[in-house]
Design an enzyme around this catalytic site. Sequence first.
Site, PDB file in Angstrom:
ATOM      1  N   CYS A  82      -5.733  -9.604  -3.552  1.00  0.00           N
ATOM      2  CA  CYS A  82      -6.298  -8.425  -4.213  1.00  0.00           C
ATOM      3  C   CYS A  82      -5.836  -8.274  -5.658  1.00  0.00           C
ATOM      4  O   CYS A  82      -5.974  -7.202  -6.256  1.00  0.00           O
ATOM      5  CB  CYS A  82      -5.947  -7.165  -3.432  1.00  0.00           C
ATOM      6  SG  CYS A  82      -6.476  -7.203  -1.705  1.00  0.00           S
ATOM      7  N   CYS A 117      -4.503   2.595  -3.220  1.00  0.00           N
ATOM      8  CA  CYS A 117      -4.271   2.086  -1.873  1.00  0.00           C
ATOM      9  C   CYS A 117      -3.855   3.182  -0.901  1.00  0.00           C
ATOM     10  O   CYS A 117      -3.734   2.940   0.295  1.00  0.00           O
ATOM     11  CB  CYS A 117      -3.214   0.986  -1.895  1.00  0.00           C
ATOM     12  SG  CYS A 117      -1.641   1.502  -2.601  1.00  0.00           S
ATOM     13  N   CYS A 174      -6.886  -2.005   5.512  1.00  0.00           N
ATOM     14  CA  CYS A 174      -5.788  -2.977   5.418  1.00  0.00           C
ATOM     15  C   CYS A 174      -4.568  -2.349   4.746  1.00  0.00           C
ATOM     16  O   CYS A 174      -3.437  -2.513   5.217  1.00  0.00           O
ATOM     17  CB  CYS A 174      -6.254  -4.209   4.639  1.00  0.00           C
ATOM     18  SG  CYS A 174      -5.043  -5.547   4.590  1.00  0.00           S
ATOM     19  N   CYS A 175      -4.796  -1.628   3.653  1.00  0.00           N
ATOM     20  CA  CYS A 175      -3.687  -0.980   2.945  1.00  0.00           C
ATOM     21  C   CYS A 175      -3.016   0.082   3.815  1.00  0.00           C
ATOM     22  O   CYS A 175      -1.802   0.269   3.768  1.00  0.00           O
ATOM     23  CB  CYS A 175      -4.181  -0.351   1.655  1.00  0.00           C
ATOM     24  SG  CYS A 175      -4.525  -1.526   0.330  1.00  0.00           S
ATOM     25  N   CYS A 233      -0.965  -7.363  -3.585  1.00  0.00           N
ATOM     26  CA  CYS A 233      -1.097  -8.493  -2.668  1.00  0.00           C
ATOM     27  C   CYS A 233      -1.876  -9.635  -3.336  1.00  0.00           C
ATOM     28  O   CYS A 233      -2.735  -9.396  -4.200  1.00  0.00           O
ATOM     29  CB  CYS A 233      -1.819  -8.053  -1.395  1.00  0.00           C
ATOM     30  SG  CYS A 233      -0.864  -6.906  -0.381  1.00  0.00           S
TER      31      CYS A 233
END
Length: 335
Positions: free
Chosen positions: A300, A325, A208-209, A297
Amino acid sequence: PTAAAHPERATEQSESVTKINAHTINETARWLEGSILTSTPTRYGYGRGFCGDLWVYCASKKNELPPTVGKQWPQASNSGRPRSLMAGPTPADSTGDRVAALNLQLAKASPGRIIARALEEFGAHIAISFSGAEDVLLIEYARQSGRPFRVFSLDTGRLHPATYRYFATVEQHYNIRIEYCFPEAATVQQLVRTKGMFSFLVDGHRECCQIRKVAPLRSYLSGVSAWITGQRRDQSPGTRAQVEAVELDANTGRNGHKLVKFNPLAGRTSTEVWDAIRAFEVPYNPLHAQGMVSIGCEPCTRATLPGQHEREGRWWWEQATHKECGLHGSKPDAS
């Protein structure tokens, strides 16, 4: 210069810095070789690390700074100073060598001095990375330098609502426009349709990162020659303990050249950063008041408890050694 030769520069060390007059500031800055924000100790106790920045602040609050403060000061000599990084390499002078020389020169300099030098070196081809957290201090130091500067931020689409409002506050406070970077819509759509909105809770945050942060960052950095980050060694001892004030970045910069990274806060602690934020009356993200130290985010990030390290508020379901990340990759070969 000595106090006998220049009596106007002499001030009793016990005297409050708020009483230093504009003439003394102006004269002292000229013989500190290039910047009022310096780490060089002097016989009068000025400009030693963090105190040097507070000294400028105290005078500026009284509107006593002469118009030249924050500009490029006349320099007596360039001896011992590495050639400009914007000049391009020569057969006997690689980018890595010049970055190493600049890091040696600025390793113990104040954050304000490092940023002023970075802006001097790269002008319009350098930008400040702003995450919406305590790295707002970088913007404050850039403003104090008196030089034009650029600020960019990664909008992942999953930030806290408070962070988006905070971006607007910072833009208004500093009269700037942040250059927002967004992920590719098609790639995000594919990820969410395939794995759902919270895939990072199942198979880790890296994918995702990579899509929402790393790819947009690389795209942006390909258009600049250098960037300024808020990395500190104490943020993550396992992964950031070796962060230097100036270093080569693993990403590729403008025109395919090597990218230079400045980390003005590398040697500062969280306490020192927050002391500066309060002293300069810098606006900060209201999420900090809710116990969130490291802010990313919304899914997170969570508040930390007293005694917990700040990174324990990020990706808490993963091992501590995995709490990066990917924005700050490994250092490339310096040659």
